[in-house]
Design a protein around this motif. Structure first.
Motif, PDB file in Angstrom:
ATOM      1  N   LYS A   1       2.608   6.723  -3.478  1.00 29.26           N
ATOM      2  CA  LYS A   1       2.930   5.452  -2.831  1.00 29.26           C
ATOM      3  C   LYS A   1       3.861   5.649  -1.631  1.00 29.26           C
ATOM      4  CE  LYS A   1       0.928   2.057  -5.041  1.00 29.26           C
ATOM      5  NZ  LYS A   1       0.017   1.173  -4.300  1.00 29.26           N
ATOM      6  N   ILE A   2       4.259   6.895  -1.409  1.00 30.21           N
ATOM      7  CA  ILE A   2       5.268   7.147  -0.383  1.00 30.21           C
ATOM      8  C   ILE A   2       4.601   7.592   0.908  1.00 30.21           C
ATOM      9  CG2 ILE A   2       7.268   8.561   0.208  1.00 30.21           C
ATOM     10  CD1 ILE A   2       8.155   7.336  -2.170  1.00 30.21           C
ATOM     11  N   ILE A   3       4.984   6.994   1.994  1.00 33.53           N
ATOM     12  CA  ILE A   3       4.553   7.503   3.287  1.00 33.53           C
ATOM     13  C   ILE A   3       5.812   7.954   4.028  1.00 33.53           C
ATOM     14  CG2 ILE A   3       4.543   5.214   4.362  1.00 33.53           C
ATOM     15  CD1 ILE A   3       2.212   6.249   6.071  1.00 33.53           C
TER      16      ILE A   3
ATOM     17  N   ASP B   1       0.837  -1.202   0.000  1.00 32.41           N
ATOM     18  CA  ASP B   1       0.000   0.000   0.000  1.00 32.41           C
ATOM     19  C   ASP B   1       0.868   1.247   0.000  1.00 32.41           C
ATOM     20  OD1 ASP B   1      -2.849  -1.003   0.336  1.00 32.41           O
ATOM     21  OD2 ASP B   1      -1.764  -2.095   1.894  1.00 32.41           O
ATOM     22  N   TYR B   2       1.910   1.189   0.835  1.00 37.09           N
ATOM     23  CA  TYR B   2       2.813   2.341   0.901  1.00 37.09           C
ATOM     24  C   TYR B   2       4.259   1.866   1.028  1.00 37.09           C
ATOM     25  CZ  TYR B   2      -1.155   5.409   1.720  1.00 37.09           C
ATOM     26  OH  TYR B   2      -2.314   6.108   1.584  1.00 37.09           O
TER      27      TYR B   2
ATOM     28  N   PRO C   1       2.555  12.428  12.348  1.00 37.75           N
ATOM     29  CA  PRO C   1       2.018  12.863  11.045  1.00 37.75           C
ATOM     30  C   PRO C   1       1.531  11.715  10.161  1.00 37.75           C
ATOM     31  CG  PRO C   1       4.087  13.975  11.522  1.00 37.75           C
ATOM     32  CD  PRO C   1       3.912  12.927  12.574  1.00 37.75           C
ATOM     33  N   MET C   2       1.961  10.473  10.472  1.00 34.54           N
ATOM     34  CA  MET C   2       1.521   9.354   9.637  1.00 34.54           C
ATOM     35  C   MET C   2       0.203   8.749  10.131  1.00 34.54           C
ATOM     36  SD  MET C   2       4.944   7.250   8.632  1.00 34.54           S
ATOM     37  CE  MET C   2       5.195   6.505  10.241  1.00 34.54           C
ATOM     38  N   ALA C   3      -0.232   9.185  11.334  1.00 34.92           N
ATOM     39  CA  ALA C   3      -1.351   8.514  11.985  1.00 34.92           C
ATOM     40  C   ALA C   3      -2.585   8.449  11.089  1.00 34.92           C
ATOM     41  CB  ALA C   3      -1.683   9.232  13.299  1.00 34.92           C
TER      42      ALA C   3
ATOM     43  N   PRO D   1      12.572  11.770   0.370  1.00 34.19           N
ATOM     44  CA  PRO D   1      11.170  11.640  -0.042  1.00 34.19           C
ATOM     45  C   PRO D   1      10.849  12.541  -1.243  1.00 34.19           C
ATOM     46  CG  PRO D   1      11.315  12.008   2.318  1.00 34.19           C
ATOM     47  CD  PRO D   1      12.679  12.221   1.767  1.00 34.19           C
ATOM     48  N   ASP D   2      11.430  13.759  -1.270  1.00 37.39           N
ATOM     49  CA  ASP D   2      11.194  14.663  -2.409  1.00 37.39           C
ATOM     50  C   ASP D   2      11.698  14.029  -3.689  1.00 37.39           C
ATOM     51  OD1 ASP D   2      10.254  16.662  -0.686  1.00 37.39           O
ATOM     52  OD2 ASP D   2      12.297  17.312  -0.272  1.00 37.39           O
ATOM     53  N   MET D   3      12.898  13.460  -3.592  1.00 37.52           N
ATOM     54  CA  MET D   3      13.513  12.875  -4.776  1.00 37.52           C
ATOM     55  C   MET D   3      12.669  11.715  -5.298  1.00 37.52           C
ATOM     56  SD  MET D   3      17.437  11.843  -5.405  1.00 37.52           S
ATOM     57  CE  MET D   3      17.597  11.134  -3.827  1.00 37.52           C
TER      58      MET D   3
END
Lengths: 366, 330
Positions: free
Chosen positions: B108-110, B71-72, B129-131, B95-97
């Motif tokens: 797809k990125i968490i 999922d992620y 922040p991921m909650a 993550p930006d890259m």
């Protein structure tokens, strides 16, 4: 005490502030093949290009008799902040004796900042120091204004070389100004000088505007970026850089309550692509691309030293930005390889593409 | 929910934490396969050419995870694990890259920002922040983080007692430390002891470094890496430096290196680095100065995406031969 410093951009500014404080200043030669050779020989192989150039400059300065070197430090994760430590060790290993003054940002180490200021201050009164800094700052603002005019109008000169010649003369005039009165005269004379240059009339729709973004040293120092502003000028492009020394001073040297908001705005514009400041000027780079696009520029040239850590991140996100904002971006990575034909050809091709695109747009709309 | 974790970069330091963390939240954790040529090629294709090979591998591993119905993919933004220090800009912009630079990964990125004042990254605030995306509550995250912390501390304990990170991970996962211990026993007493200085992702990825650990063991050489040392030991030599490096793991390596240069039981130092590694370009120079001063032999090995391994075999053998001659003949 004979003071020297790294060679970046309009060096008369650094020279001026030190001279006004009564120091004996030695301006190292403009980076040349010899500078690069020396720098490359004594630097770690994978150190970045600015490191090697500055290494060469220091060695040249020390050989010419400099005994004090002044430089700025760095904040955050980019390698530039650590330059000083390695430069110092290499120069010591080469047997040079010197005092090394590294200015980090005021917020990072207040005591050291003040200690450094005191070293520069010498026996001058604080009043004189403040006056000298204010004077130089004013001068810096003015000279950057002329710098921008030059880069913009080089493309339209009627007599080849007349703009470059004027720029040399302007710098000389500013170099000779030491009092407020002389500065005023220099400004007036410079204004006269540039208004006397015959310029071509070019229709607005035929103008090509190129923004240069990227790592500060390779963007600002013409001798190591193949004098890209001149190349672009000769190709008929208006140019503006993302870095001017006055902006850098505003952002890095002033305490936060005095900061102008321009740089902050640029950073905001970069946020969707690079969320946080990751060091160097990566976030500014992406912010400036958005900014240039919004101001109607036609293309961007992105300069970076080979292997530059933060700029590799900006390079990674640029293809997507380029598509999303519909602005052509050309990344050029620079190192000690000095053959220019290759890069010049690529720049020419890039500019041709932009011109063709503009041309066909007009035809369709007409 | 299925969470993918790329087997690259800080996997070799924090995977036991992240695995336990997500599992405590009732997620399934999928790890990408061990590095192989296919993964490397995918990474090379999707990244800018100048970037270092560990980053290319990370991208390759992330792409590989896309085939595993996850999922992620968990890509943390490592900002700082020591006050006043950071990670290399490539970690901070990772993550930006991936999001903007690699096709198919957007959405797809968490991610979350990891900020801490020590190696222990269990402060639950990092993960709040991921909650929402994970569909869990803050309380659950708090519990998961503390469970994960236990696991990670156990892993580090094995690691620090002289096992490689890969062995330590096996020990903590299977709860069968005896087997690893038996496998690890060397047939005879090692003839040499060297310091193997390099980031975890360079040292423990056998594909990337052409299995340097196995090569050393075959030559009957014992080695010590930075992650086997205690934090205090790492700090000892660098705490008096006027300005240390800005990058936490580089500082750990520097501390480990400078310490090992002065340890009488160490016969030589090998610095394993990746082509184009920015922090290492400066650190390597500091080691060269140290080697000149102490007279301890030093070699740096630079790896990149090419895979011919004969040169490495030859260089390591030559280095070991030289160390032996120095030790036993002189």
């Amino acid at each position: 005490m004979k003071i020297s410093f790294p060679y970046m951009g309009t060096v008369i500014i650094y020279k001026k502030v030190l001279e006004l404080l009564g120091h004996d200043v030695l301006v190292a030669p403009r980076p040349s093949q010899k500078t690069l050779d020396l720098g490359v020989k004594h630097s770690p192989e994978f150190a970045c290009f600015p490191f090697k150039t500055i290494m060469g400059t220091y060695i040249e300065a020390c050989e010419m008799g400099a005994d004090t070197l002044i430089t700025s430090g760095g904040h955050g994760p980019c390698r530039a902040g650590f330059y000083g430590e390695i430069h110092k060790r290499v120069l010591k290993a080469l047997g040079h004796k010197f005092d090394f003054i590294v200015f980090d940002s005021y917020a990072r180490d207040k005591e050291k900042f003040i200690r450094n200021i005191k070293k520069i201050k010498g026996n001058n009164s604080w009043l004189k120091v403040i006056k000298a800094i204010r004077f130089t700052y004013q001068m810096l603002k003015e000279i950057d204004r002329f710098d921008k005019w030059i880069a913009k109008n080089r493309a339209y000169e009627q007599i080849t070389g007349s703009v470059n010649q004027a720029w040399d003369e302007i710098q000389k005039m500013f170099d000779l100004a030491h009092t407020k009165k002389e500065l005023k005269e220099a400004i007036i004379n410079s204004e006269k000088l540039i208004s006397a240059i015959p310029l071509k009339e070019v229709q607005e729709r035929n103008k090509v505007r190129i923004g240069i973004v990227g790592e500060i040293y390779v963007v600002m120092e013409a001798s190591i970026n193949m004098e890209i502003e001149k190349i672009l000028g000769e190709l008929g492009c208006e140019v503006e850089r993302s870095h001017y020394l006055s902006d850098w001073v505003d952002h890095n040297m002033l305490p936060s309550f005095l900061k102008r908001s321009h740089e902050e705005e640029i950073l905001k514009k970069g946020e969707p692509f690079i969320e946080i400041e990751i060091g160097g000027h990566a976030k500014q780079t992406v912010g400036h691309i958005v900014d240039f696009k919004e101001r109607g520029f036609d293309g961007i040239i992105h300069l970076m030293p080979f292997g530059c850590l933060p700029e590799l991140i900006s390079q990674s996100v640029i293809p997507k930005m380029s598509a999303q904002y519909e602005i052509p971006v050309f990344t050029l990575s620079l190192d000690e390889q000095t053959g220019q034909a290759n890069n010049k050809t690529r720049i020419e091709a890039f500019i041709d593409l932009i011109k063709n695109k503009k041309l066909s747009n007009h035809q369709f709309s007409a | 929910m299925k969470i993918g974790i790329p087997r690259a970069l800080l996997y070799y330091y924090y995977f036991p934490f992240w695995k336990a963390f997500f599992e405590a939240l009732d997620m399934e954790v999928v790890v990408s396969e061990e590095t192989n040529k296919g993964i490397l090629n995918k990474g090379i294709k999707e990244s800018v050419s100048e970037i270092c090979v560990p980053i290319k591998l990370y991208i390759g591993h992330a792409i590989q995870l896309l085939n595993k119905e996850i999922d992620y993919i968990f890509v943390p933004r490592m900002v700082s694990i020591q006050s006043g220090e950071y990670f290399c800009p490539k970690f901070m912009g990772l993550p930006d890259m991936l999001r903007h630079g690699v096709k198919g990964l957007e959405g797809k990125i968490i991610t979350c920002q990891i900020k801490s004042d020590s190696d222990d990254i269990s402060a639950p605030e990092n993960y709040y922040p991921m909650a929402e995306v994970l569909g869990v509550t803050k309380e659950q995250i708090q519990v998961a983080a503390s469970v994960a912390r236990e696991q990670w501390i156990g892993f580090r304990m094995f690691n620090k007692s002289g096992f490689t990170a890969v062995e330590a991970m096996k020990m903590i996962q299977t709860n069968d430390s005896l087997e690893v211990l038996l496998n690890n026993q060397q047939s005879s007493k090692p003839v040499l002891r060297i310091g193997l200085i390099g980031y975890v992702y360079n040292i423990y990825d056998p594909f990337l470094n052409m299995n340097i650990i196995e090569k050393l063991r075959e030559l009957n050489v014992d080695f010590i890496t930075f992650d086997m040392l205690e934090e205090a030991q790492l700090q000892e030599k660098i705490k008096d430096m006027e300005k240390t490096l800005f990058w936490t793991f580089s500082n750990k390596l520097l501390g480990a290196g400078l310490r090992l240069f002065h340890e009488p039981t160490i016969d030589g130092i090998i610095h394993l680095t990746a082509f184009g590694c920015g922090p290492d370009s400066f650190m390597g120079k500091l080691f060269e100065f140290e080697s000149d001063q102490t007279g301890v032999p030093f070699m740096s090995i630079r790896v990149d995406e090419h895979t011919g391994e004969n040169h490495l075999q030859t260089r390591i053998e030559a280095f070991v031969d030289m160390l032996k001659r120095k030790k036993f003949i002189a």
